[in-house]
Design an enzyme around this catalytic site. Structure first.
Site, PDB file in Angstrom:
ATOM      1  N   HIS A 141       0.864  -1.181   0.000  1.00 38.34           N
ATOM      2  CA  HIS A 141       0.000   0.000   0.000  1.00 38.34           C
ATOM      3  C   HIS A 141       0.906   1.239   0.000  1.00 38.34           C
ATOM      4  CE1 HIS A 141      -2.702   3.013   1.896  1.00 38.34           C
ATOM      5  NE2 HIS A 141      -3.703   2.270   1.477  1.00 38.34           N
ATOM      6  N   ASP A 218       3.202  -4.631   8.017  1.00 38.05           N
ATOM      7  CA  ASP A 218       2.003  -3.815   7.864  1.00 38.05           C
ATOM      8  C   ASP A 218       0.810  -4.767   8.014  1.00 38.05           C
ATOM      9  OD1 ASP A 218      -0.263  -2.588   6.899  1.00 38.05           O
ATOM     10  OD2 ASP A 218       0.701  -1.700   5.144  1.00 38.05           O
ATOM     11  N   GLN A 221      -4.413  -5.212   6.882  1.00 37.67           N
ATOM     12  CA  GLN A 221      -5.416  -6.104   6.293  1.00 37.67           C
ATOM     13  C   GLN A 221      -5.446  -7.486   6.942  1.00 37.67           C
ATOM     14  OE1 GLN A 221      -7.719  -5.163   4.411  1.00 37.67           O
ATOM     15  NE2 GLN A 221      -6.954  -3.203   3.678  1.00 37.67           N
ATOM     16  N   LYS A 244     -10.140  -0.700  10.701  1.00 37.87           N
ATOM     17  CA  LYS A 244     -10.220  -1.921   9.890  1.00 37.87           C
ATOM     18  C   LYS A 244     -10.501  -3.136  10.762  1.00 37.87           C
ATOM     19  CE  LYS A 244      -7.031  -0.233   6.342  1.00 37.87           C
ATOM     20  NZ  LYS A 244      -7.911   0.227   5.263  1.00 37.87           N
ATOM     21  N   CYS A 382      -4.913   2.584  -3.606  1.00 33.69           N
ATOM     22  CA  CYS A 382      -3.685   3.108  -2.968  1.00 33.69           C
ATOM     23  C   CYS A 382      -2.541   2.109  -3.109  1.00 33.69           C
ATOM     24  CB  CYS A 382      -3.900   3.471  -1.507  1.00 33.69           C
ATOM     25  SG  CYS A 382      -5.174   4.704  -1.263  1.00 33.69           S
TER      26      CYS A 382
END
Ligand code: 7TS
Length: 424
Positions: A141, A218, A221, A244, A382
């Site tokens: 991202h 990261d 997600q 999220k 993104c």
């Protein structure tokens, strides 16, 4: 808590094969926003990778905080300030336990994943010099690209990018070849937001550590879709966003291994991050406060704490198996449509399906679906380098959470059939 998530699976929802103990209709009753019509159709919210929705327990926790408990934290002698501090620090403990960090000193609240990564770039980045390297992947991202590019501009560091294959999987051998003497950090996504690929993060971390290189994951997600154990992963940093994971916007966290966080210089200066200030010199606070300047998002923490409690009650294993079921169902149904190509077909995927339809721009796909009550995201997500890798301007993307059903996927497929006929 009026949670309905502990109910046994007495309801067979549509044709959904829910895991035992998992009742999706009961869960959906906790999410007020899901029960509305959009353009005359029931809302089918298939955009949880952009942001999940919130259960009433989270909304109530925020409302309760502002109704009864609000004051500033860490400074008052009065009762409300103590209550607010307890709520804020209680949320930190909930997050610690959710990801199995060793200590709350390792949980730094930030505005979200983006700020968590920028925090590492700004602090760890200070000690890098020209020629040092940061290694990322081709499926990141923008939040895990641009902070490193900015660091490269400031410091003359070099950004290396591990390639991916046509299925959207990391080429692990190529990744390993890029671990060099000058690599100072590996920063890589756990799950790709554009492709759904799940990276082999344990192997990535072990491989980087064999070279003495720290790893930032990261987790934007991944955090709400599978159980994350930072000690089992052995990662050095793990970044994620509350919005999220069914919590409020404007808050998230950076997990950092305590010994490494201790070596970082302060991120921002201001209140709360100091012990003493005088014009002859300032001393800094202990972790994690040293990295959290200013009045924090206390209500956000109240909501995030409630979100973590909620996810734990639903059960991360239940969530993972329900979403895996939805992913298989959606991938099969989409692949059967004429002129539709899936983008991202990794062997190991999370609940994200990106696709393109011959002759229809992704934005038009999104608009037609919205006219039928179906919310998806269209565009580059993104992740423009991913689109460049596949030679496409963008995709239509449906993404799932544990509150989604097969009926919602059917609604999307019906609308897509119509779009294909309209544009034929
Ligand atoms: N990293 C990944 C993998 C993401 O998917 C996102 C947001 C971020 C970082 C940034 O998170 P933030 O909360 O700090 O903004 N992804 C998306 C998306 O896929 N659609 O909208 C936002």
């Amino acid at each position: 808590m009026n949670s309905s998530v502990n109910h046994p699976a007495t309801v067979e929802t549509g044709r959904l094969l829910s895991p035992p103990g998992f009742d999706v209709e009961a869960i959906r009753r906790d999410f007020p926003i899901l029960h509305q019509q959009i353009n005359g159709y029931p809302l089918a919210y298939l955009d949880s990778a952009a942001s999940t929705q919130r259960p009433i327990q989270v909304i109530d926790a925020i409302s309760r905080y502002y109704t009864h408990d609000h004051a500033n934290v860490h400074r008052g002698v009065h009762t409300l300030s103590h209550r607010a501090t307890d709520i804020y620090e209680g949320a930190r403990e909930s997050v610690r336990s959710f990801i199995n960090a060793r200590s709350t000193r390792e949980i730094v609240f930030t505005r979200g994943t983006t700020e968590a990564i920028n925090l590492v770039a700004a602090t760890l980045g200070q000690r890098l010099t020209a020629g040092d390297e940061i290694l990322i992947s081709a499926m990141e991202h923008h939040s895990n690209i641009v902070p490193w590019q900015m660091l490269c501009e400031r410091k003359g560091t070099i950004l290396r990018v591990a390639p991916i294959n046509d299925q959207g999987e990391l080429l692990f051998d190529e990744f390993e070849k890029l671990l060099g003497k000058r690599t100072r950090l590996v920063a890589i996504t756990h799950v790709s937001n554009a492709l759904g690929s799940v990276n082999p993060v344990r192997e990535i971390i072990a491989s980087a550590h064999a070279h003495g290189i720290p790893v930032l994951i990261d987790g934007a997600q991944a955090i709400a879709h599978q159980s994350v154990d930072v000690q089992a992963l052995d990662c050095d940093f793990y970044a994620f966003s509350s919005h999220k994971m069914c919590g409020p916007t404007g808050i998230g966290a950076l997990y950092g291994r305590e010994a490494l966080l201790e070596t970082l210089p302060p991120y921002q200066g201001g209140g709360d991050m100091i012990l003493t200030v005088s014009f002859s010199g300032t001393t800094y606070n202990e972790l994690p406060y040293r990295l959290e300047a200013g009045t924090p998002h206390i209500a956000g923490a109240a909501g995030l704490g409630a979100a973590v409690d909620y996810l734990r009650q639903v059960g991360m294993d239940n969530i993972a198996s329900h979403e895996a079921e939805l992913l298989t169902y959606a991938s099969n149904a989409l692949s059967a449509l004429p002129g539709l190509q899936l983008v991202g077909t990794a062997a190991h995927k999370a609940g994200v399906v990106s696709f393109n339809v011959d002759g229809i721009h992704p934005h038009d796909v999104g608009t037609v679906l919205d006219q039928h009550g179906v919310a998806i995201r269209a565009g580059h997500h993104c992740a423009m380098p991913v689109m460049e890798r596949f030679g496409i301007p963008g995709t239509a993307r449906a993404s799932f959470a544990f509150y989604n059903t097969r009926a919602e996927i059917d609604q999307m497929i019906d609308a897509l059939r119509l779009a294909i006929r309209m544009f034929a």
